[in-house]
Design an enzyme around this catalytic site. Structure first.
Site, PDB file in Angstrom:
ATOM      1  N   TRP A  25       0.853  -1.193   0.000  1.00 53.62           N
ATOM      2  CA  TRP A  25       0.000   0.000   0.000  1.00 53.62           C
ATOM      3  C   TRP A  25       0.887   1.241   0.000  1.00 53.62           C
ATOM      4  O   TRP A  25       1.938   1.249   0.631  1.00 53.62           O
ATOM      5  CB  TRP A  25      -0.879   0.024   1.254  1.00 53.62           C
ATOM      6  CG  TRP A  25      -2.117  -0.832   1.152  1.00 53.62           C
ATOM      7  CD1 TRP A  25      -2.156  -2.180   0.959  1.00 53.62           C
ATOM      8  CD2 TRP A  25      -3.466  -0.391   1.245  1.00 53.62           C
ATOM      9  NE1 TRP A  25      -3.452  -2.609   0.935  1.00 53.62           N
ATOM     10  CE2 TRP A  25      -4.291  -1.538   1.107  1.00 53.62           C
ATOM     11  CE3 TRP A  25      -4.084   0.843   1.443  1.00 53.62           C
ATOM     12  CZ2 TRP A  25      -5.683  -1.467   1.157  1.00 53.62           C
ATOM     13  CZ3 TRP A  25      -5.465   0.901   1.507  1.00 53.62           C
ATOM     14  CH2 TRP A  25      -6.253  -0.236   1.352  1.00 53.62           C
ATOM     15  N   SER A  57       0.226  -4.122   5.409  1.00 53.37           N
ATOM     16  CA  SER A  57       1.013  -4.240   6.640  1.00 53.37           C
ATOM     17  C   SER A  57       0.490  -5.350   7.549  1.00 53.37           C
ATOM     18  O   SER A  57       1.250  -5.922   8.340  1.00 53.37           O
ATOM     19  CB  SER A  57       1.000  -2.909   7.391  1.00 53.37           C
ATOM     20  OG  SER A  57       1.655  -1.937   6.607  1.00 53.37           O
ATOM     21  N   PHE A  58      -0.794  -5.649   7.424  1.00 53.79           N
ATOM     22  CA  PHE A  58      -1.359  -6.744   8.226  1.00 53.79           C
ATOM     23  C   PHE A  58      -0.670  -8.067   7.922  1.00 53.79           C
ATOM     24  O   PHE A  58      -0.576  -8.938   8.803  1.00 53.79           O
ATOM     25  CB  PHE A  58      -2.867  -6.855   7.916  1.00 53.79           C
ATOM     26  CG  PHE A  58      -3.606  -7.833   8.783  1.00 53.79           C
ATOM     27  CD1 PHE A  58      -4.050  -7.464  10.049  1.00 53.79           C
ATOM     28  CD2 PHE A  58      -3.862  -9.119   8.335  1.00 53.79           C
ATOM     29  CE1 PHE A  58      -4.732  -8.366  10.846  1.00 53.79           C
ATOM     30  CE2 PHE A  58      -4.544 -10.026   9.132  1.00 53.79           C
ATOM     31  CZ  PHE A  58      -4.975  -9.658  10.393  1.00 53.79           C
ATOM     32  N   GLU A  59      -0.176  -8.224   6.699  1.00 50.53           N
ATOM     33  CA  GLU A  59       0.457  -9.487   6.288  1.00 50.53           C
ATOM     34  C   GLU A  59       1.953  -9.542   6.633  1.00 50.53           C
ATOM     35  O   GLU A  59       2.606 -10.577   6.411  1.00 50.53           O
ATOM     36  CB  GLU A  59       0.285  -9.706   4.776  1.00 50.53           C
ATOM     37  CG  GLU A  59      -1.100 -10.147   4.350  1.00 50.53           C
ATOM     38  CD  GLU A  59      -2.163  -9.051   4.386  1.00 50.53           C
ATOM     39  OE1 GLU A  59      -1.830  -7.895   4.040  1.00 50.53           O
ATOM     40  OE2 GLU A  59      -3.312  -9.341   4.780  1.00 50.53           O
ATOM     41  N   VAL A  81       0.991   2.793   7.035  1.00 48.32           N
ATOM     42  CA  VAL A  81      -0.442   2.782   7.341  1.00 48.32           C
ATOM     43  C   VAL A  81      -0.855   4.234   7.565  1.00 48.32           C
ATOM     44  O   VAL A  81      -0.254   4.943   8.370  1.00 48.32           O
ATOM     45  CB  VAL A  81      -0.768   1.939   8.590  1.00 48.32           C
ATOM     46  CG1 VAL A  81      -2.269   1.670   8.650  1.00 48.32           C
ATOM     47  CG2 VAL A  81      -0.008   0.617   8.589  1.00 48.32           C
ATOM     48  N   GLY A  85     -10.858   7.417   8.114  1.00 47.82           N
ATOM     49  CA  GLY A  85     -11.977   7.793   8.970  1.00 47.82           C
ATOM     50  C   GLY A  85     -12.568   6.632   9.754  1.00 47.82           C
ATOM     51  O   GLY A  85     -13.568   6.806  10.444  1.00 47.82           O
ATOM     52  N   THR A  86     -11.953   5.441   9.660  1.00 49.22           N
ATOM     53  CA  THR A  86     -12.510   4.273  10.344  1.00 49.22           C
ATOM     54  C   THR A  86     -11.490   3.710  11.324  1.00 49.22           C
ATOM     55  O   THR A  86     -10.300   4.040  11.255  1.00 49.22           O
ATOM     56  CB  THR A  86     -12.851   3.159   9.317  1.00 49.22           C
ATOM     57  OG1 THR A  86     -11.614   2.610   8.841  1.00 49.22           O
ATOM     58  CG2 THR A  86     -13.659   3.704   8.150  1.00 49.22           C
ATOM     59  N   HIS A  88     -10.116   1.034  11.222  1.00 50.38           N
ATOM     60  CA  HIS A  88      -9.241   0.073  10.555  1.00 50.38           C
ATOM     61  C   HIS A  88      -7.763   0.368  10.821  1.00 50.38           C
ATOM     62  O   HIS A  88      -6.948  -0.540  11.003  1.00 50.38           O
ATOM     63  CB  HIS A  88      -9.498   0.117   9.040  1.00 50.38           C
ATOM     64  CG  HIS A  88      -9.356  -1.208   8.372  1.00 50.38           C
ATOM     65  ND1 HIS A  88     -10.413  -2.038   8.135  1.00 50.38           N
ATOM     66  CD2 HIS A  88      -8.267  -1.855   7.908  1.00 50.38           C
ATOM     67  CE1 HIS A  88      -9.988  -3.143   7.563  1.00 50.38           C
ATOM     68  NE2 HIS A  88      -8.697  -3.056   7.419  1.00 50.38           N
ATOM     69  N   PHE A 113      11.837  -2.608  12.738  1.00 54.23           N
ATOM     70  CA  PHE A 113      10.447  -2.130  12.606  1.00 54.23           C
ATOM     71  C   PHE A 113      10.417  -0.860  11.760  1.00 54.23           C
ATOM     72  O   PHE A 113      10.750   0.225  12.234  1.00 54.23           O
ATOM     73  CB  PHE A 113       9.863  -1.868  13.992  1.00 54.23           C
ATOM     74  CG  PHE A 113       8.414  -1.480  13.964  1.00 54.23           C
ATOM     75  CD1 PHE A 113       7.438  -2.417  13.665  1.00 54.23           C
ATOM     76  CD2 PHE A 113       8.022  -0.176  14.217  1.00 54.23           C
ATOM     77  CE1 PHE A 113       6.091  -2.069  13.627  1.00 54.23           C
ATOM     78  CE2 PHE A 113       6.686   0.188  14.190  1.00 54.23           C
ATOM     79  CZ  PHE A 113       5.719  -0.759  13.892  1.00 54.23           C
TER      80      PHE A 113
HETATM   81  C1  DLZ Z   1      -7.279  -2.398   4.390  1.00 53.54           C
HETATM   82  C2  DLZ Z   1      -6.087  -1.507   4.527  1.00 53.54           C
HETATM   83  C3  DLZ Z   1      -6.248  -0.141   4.737  1.00 53.54           C
HETATM   84  C4  DLZ Z   1      -7.582   0.514   4.866  1.00 53.54           C
HETATM   85  N1  DLZ Z   1      -5.183   0.683   4.825  1.00 53.54           N
HETATM   86  C5  DLZ Z   1      -3.943   0.153   4.733  1.00 53.54           C
HETATM   87  C6  DLZ Z   1      -2.798   0.989   4.849  1.00 53.54           C
HETATM   88  O1  DLZ Z   1      -2.867   2.225   4.985  1.00 53.54           O
HETATM   89  N2  DLZ Z   1      -1.569   0.392   4.788  1.00 53.54           N
HETATM   90  C7  DLZ Z   1      -1.412  -0.967   4.637  1.00 53.54           C
HETATM   91  O2  DLZ Z   1      -0.258  -1.434   4.615  1.00 53.54           O
HETATM   92  N3  DLZ Z   1      -2.482  -1.773   4.509  1.00 53.54           N
HETATM   93  C8  DLZ Z   1      -3.724  -1.243   4.542  1.00 53.54           C
HETATM   94  N4  DLZ Z   1      -4.820  -2.048   4.419  1.00 53.54           N
HETATM   95  C9  DLZ Z   1      -4.624  -3.490   4.044  1.00 53.54           C
HETATM   96  C10 DLZ Z   1      -4.348  -4.446   5.208  1.00 53.54           C
HETATM   97  O3  DLZ Z   1      -3.035  -4.304   5.701  1.00 53.54           O
HETATM   98  C11 DLZ Z   1      -4.503  -5.908   4.692  1.00 53.54           C
HETATM   99  O4  DLZ Z   1      -3.683  -6.104   3.577  1.00 53.54           O
HETATM  100  C12 DLZ Z   1      -5.945  -6.218   4.304  1.00 53.54           C
HETATM  101  O5  DLZ Z   1      -6.825  -5.995   5.387  1.00 53.54           O
HETATM  102  C13 DLZ Z   1      -6.087  -7.685   3.827  1.00 53.54           C
HETATM  103  O6  DLZ Z   1      -5.699  -8.605   4.849  1.00 53.54           O
END
Ligand code: DLZ
Length: 155
Positions: A25, A57-59, A81, A85-86, A88, A113
């Site tokens: 992202w 980043s979640f992965e 990240v 507005g949410t 998340h 990190f």
């Molecule tokens: C869903 C999401 C959102 C809203 N924003 C970001 C972000 O700003 N930076 C980032 O690295 N990833 C974002 N993601 C994606 C989540 O990290 C993840 O890839 C999805 O929820 C799928 O598992």
């Protein structure tokens, strides 16, 4: 948190295998972080560098875990990240931060990190190690990972 006070590290990372795991992202900022990490690893003499891209980043934690289990001496985790507005933002930041901490503690492999958590894109660009950026967080994360490997080896 300000970037003031960061250490200047003289590192000899020759012979180390380092895996950079990077989210996708916000591609301009990510390009800066990845380039900064590679520059820092080259400066430290790390020749064995692999780059693994994941969607977000979640992965990052699962990729870092896999890299550590596969024998990396250190992992550098990079992501951006940006607050929306949410809620998340908070979930993704927490998952990345806690997950990467868990990987380091469970495997004993240092994880640098380099996940930027920013209010807007301008803040992220300012930390991305691009021309005009005030900070180079990709390089800082790479240096921290290598420095920690060397510190642990000295114990
Ligand atoms: C869903 C999401 C959102 C809203 N924003 C970001 C972000 O700003 N930076 C980032 O690295 N990833 C974002 N993601 C994606 C989540 O990290 C993840 O890839 C999805 O929820 C799928 O598992």
């Amino acid at each position: 948190m300000s970037g003031a006070g960061a250490p200047t590290l003289e590192l000899d990372g020759s012979g180390l295998r380092v895996v950079v795991v990077a989210a996708s992202w916000h591609d301009v900022v990510m390009d800066g972080l990845v380039a900064g990490a590679h520059r820092a690893l080259e400066r430290a003499g790390v020749a064995d560098v692999a780059l693994v891209r994941v969607p977000g980043s979640f992965e990052l934690p699962v990729a870092a875990l896999h890299a550590a289990r596969a024998g990396a001496d250190a992992v550098v985790a990079l992501g951006v990240v940006i607050r929306g507005g949410t809620p998340h933002f908070d979930y993704v930041c927490h998952a990345a931060t806690q997950g990467l901490t868990d990987v380091a503690l469970q495997t004993g492999t240092p994880v640098g990190f380099g996940v930027l958590t920013c209010d807007d894109e301008a803040q992220a660009l300012d930390r991305a190690g691009l021309e005009g950026s005030r900070e180079d967080k990709g390089a800082e994360a790479a240096e921290a990972a290598v420095a920690t490997v060397l510190a642990l080896r000295a114990l």
